[in-house]
Design a protein around this motif. Structure first.
Motif, PDB file in Angstrom:
ATOM      1  N   GLU A  89      50.000  -4.520  24.988  1.00  0.00           N
ATOM      2  CA  GLU A  89      50.152  -3.274  25.727  1.00  0.00           C
ATOM      3  C   GLU A  89      50.744  -2.209  24.812  1.00  0.00           C
ATOM      4  O   GLU A  89      51.697  -2.459  24.081  1.00  0.00           O
ATOM      5  N   GLU A  93      50.964   2.722  27.707  1.00  0.00           N
ATOM      6  CA  GLU A  93      50.521   1.895  28.828  1.00  0.00           C
ATOM      7  C   GLU A  93      51.698   1.275  29.558  1.00  0.00           C
ATOM      8  O   GLU A  93      51.723   1.207  30.791  1.00  0.00           O
ATOM      9  N   SER A  94      52.688   0.813  28.791  1.00  0.00           N
ATOM     10  CA  SER A  94      53.867   0.198  29.418  1.00  0.00           C
ATOM     11  C   SER A  94      54.664   1.233  30.208  1.00  0.00           C
ATOM     12  O   SER A  94      55.199   0.936  31.282  1.00  0.00           O
ATOM     13  N   ARG A  96      53.459   3.912  31.694  1.00  0.00           N
ATOM     14  CA  ARG A  96      52.720   4.179  32.935  1.00  0.00           C
ATOM     15  C   ARG A  96      52.944   3.063  33.952  1.00  0.00           C
ATOM     16  O   ARG A  96      53.149   3.322  35.146  1.00  0.00           O
ATOM     17  N   ARG A  97      52.882   1.823  33.497  1.00  0.00           N
ATOM     18  CA  ARG A  97      53.092   0.687  34.417  1.00  0.00           C
ATOM     19  C   ARG A  97      54.487   0.736  35.019  1.00  0.00           C
ATOM     20  O   ARG A  97      54.687   0.486  36.219  1.00  0.00           O
ATOM     21  N   HIS A  98      55.452   1.061  34.186  1.00  0.00           N
ATOM     22  CA  HIS A  98      56.841   1.162  34.635  1.00  0.00           C
ATOM     23  C   HIS A  98      56.983   2.259  35.688  1.00  0.00           C
ATOM     24  O   HIS A  98      57.708   2.082  36.689  1.00  0.00           O
ATOM     25  N   HIS A 100      54.496   3.415  37.640  1.00  0.00           N
ATOM     26  CA  HIS A 100      53.738   3.021  38.828  1.00  0.00           C
ATOM     27  C   HIS A 100      54.547   2.069  39.700  1.00  0.00           C
ATOM     28  O   HIS A 100      54.489   2.143  40.936  1.00  0.00           O
ATOM     29  N   TYR A 131      48.584   9.275  40.183  1.00  0.00           N
ATOM     30  CA  TYR A 131      48.560   7.905  40.699  1.00  0.00           C
ATOM     31  C   TYR A 131      48.611   7.847  42.223  1.00  0.00           C
ATOM     32  O   TYR A 131      47.971   6.989  42.846  1.00  0.00           O
ATOM     33  N   GLY A 275      55.396  -9.663  32.365  1.00  0.00           N
ATOM     34  CA  GLY A 275      55.311  -8.251  32.031  1.00  0.00           C
ATOM     35  C   GLY A 275      56.498  -7.753  31.239  1.00  0.00           C
ATOM     36  O   GLY A 275      56.660  -6.548  31.037  1.00  0.00           O
TER      37      GLY A 275
END
Length: 360
Positions: A89, A93-94, A96-98, A100, A131, A275
């Motif tokens: 990742e 990207e990380s 954005r995931r965090h 979200h 999002y 993750g």
């Protein structure tokens, strides 16, 4: 006369021209240089008396971000926060995931009115719009960052879905029960008292609304009697413009005292595995040299030296504002403190608190 963002819409990228134009508009160089000297450790009284730093938290935070914002965008991107990372990742990207995860925890849905407390230059707010389809109001007490956030909103065609308001999060300029949800990402650590900012978040939320917070905290492994632990905490405070770091227990109790019904309280840096295979601080601890893009290089030891010398030149010829070199040095100290504190597990930047305002 130098062009300002209002008079030249082409200045959309974090260029030296844009930085200079905005700084000329909002930054007091003399007071900034004075406070940066204190942050840098030249004022021993400020180092040792947390009361002094707490009483001047607005000036401390504003001056810090007046000077540090350009470096954050250069070395980290538009979202000024850390994230757990998986193998394969990218940093972006990380992040954005965090983000979200936090938006989901706050139960944000299309059409909602959402408050971003301490919005920086608006990176997470823009991601929230993309999002969730919500309308996001970013609150920030720093003129420079507010102007950057508005410029980015124009660039990404989000003017109708976001707004950025200057204000103190200890005294928010909003009516009671104004928002359907709220979040804060590594921002409320600048508050002199956590209950104060959490209480304001509680006040402006509608009954039944959720708040989700990533908080910078000292963990239970922090030992107040350990000189090294105290030094690392002080390095983080000074290097990141923070009046005082609080423990996870203090943060959780502050959220309860503000009135929230707590649904989640978890240190994601240390209490999760999936993750979280790569430590959140890995991109700060990149070693001697890193050729993984400009931002990766900037965070390496060689990159820091290169950046310092480049900034010295830019400051000398008048492109970079006065005091920029000192800020770069302060940020390097902060990075070292963050990495060391993380490795000793005495600090976390992602203590997750999710709470709900009761219906009555």
């Amino acid at each position: 006369m130098a062009a300002t963002p209002e008079t030249n819409s082409a200045l959309l990228e974090p260029t030296p021209e844009l930085s200079r134009a905005l700084h000329e508009k909002v930054v007091d160089a003399q007071s900034s240089a004075s406070l940066i000297s204190r942050l840098h450790g030249k004022n021993k009284e400020l180092q040792t008396q947390s009361e002094s730093r707490t009483s001047m938290y607005k000036t401390l935070t504003n001056t810090y971000y007046n000077r540090a914002t350009d470096f954050y965008e250069y070395g980290w991107g538009e979202s000024f926060h850390f994230a757990r990372k998986s193998v394969g990742e990218t940093l972006r990207e990380s992040i954005r995931r965090h983000e979200h995860l936090l938006f989901s925890a706050a139960r944000i849905a299309p059409g909602m009115k959402v408050l971003d407390v301490g919005c920086g230059v608006g990176g997470p707010a823009r991601e929230c719009v993309r999002y969730t389809g919500a309308h996001v109001t970013g609150l920030n007490n720093n003129d420079y960052q507010i102007q950057r956030a508005r410029i980015y909103a124009d660039k990404y065609k989000q003017q109708k879905f976001s707004e950025f308001i200057k204000g103190d999060f200890m005294h928010m300029p909003f009516e009671d029960a104004s928002f359907d949800a709220a979040y804060a990402i590594e921002a409320t650590c600048h508050a002199p008292v956590l209950k104060g900012v959490y209480s304001e978040m509680y006040r402006v939320l509608k009954p039944g609304a959720y708040v989700a917070i990533y908080e910078w905290c000292l963990t239970d492994k922090f030992d107040e009697n350990n000189d090294l632990h105290k030094k690392l905490a002080l390095d983080i405070e000074h290097g990141d413009g923070i009046a005082k770091l609080f423990s996870t227990r203090v943060a959780l109790q502050a959220a309860k005292d503000a009135g929230f019904e707590i649904e989640i309280a978890s240190d994601l840096a240390h209490e999760t595995e999936v993750g979280n295979e790569i430590p959140w601080y890995a991109d700060l601890d990149v070693g001697l040299v890193n050729f993984n893009g400009i931002q990766g290089f900037a965070r390496s030891q060689v990159g820091r030296i290169f950046t310092t010398n480049a900034v010295k030149l830019l400051e000398k010829v008048g492109i970079a504002p006065t005091g920029t070199v000192q800020v770069q040095e302060v940020l390097s100290t902060a990075a070292d403190g963050l990495v060391s504190g993380a490795k000793k597990e005495i600090f976390t930047p992602m203590y997750l608190i999710v709470g709900r305002k009761p219906l009555n």
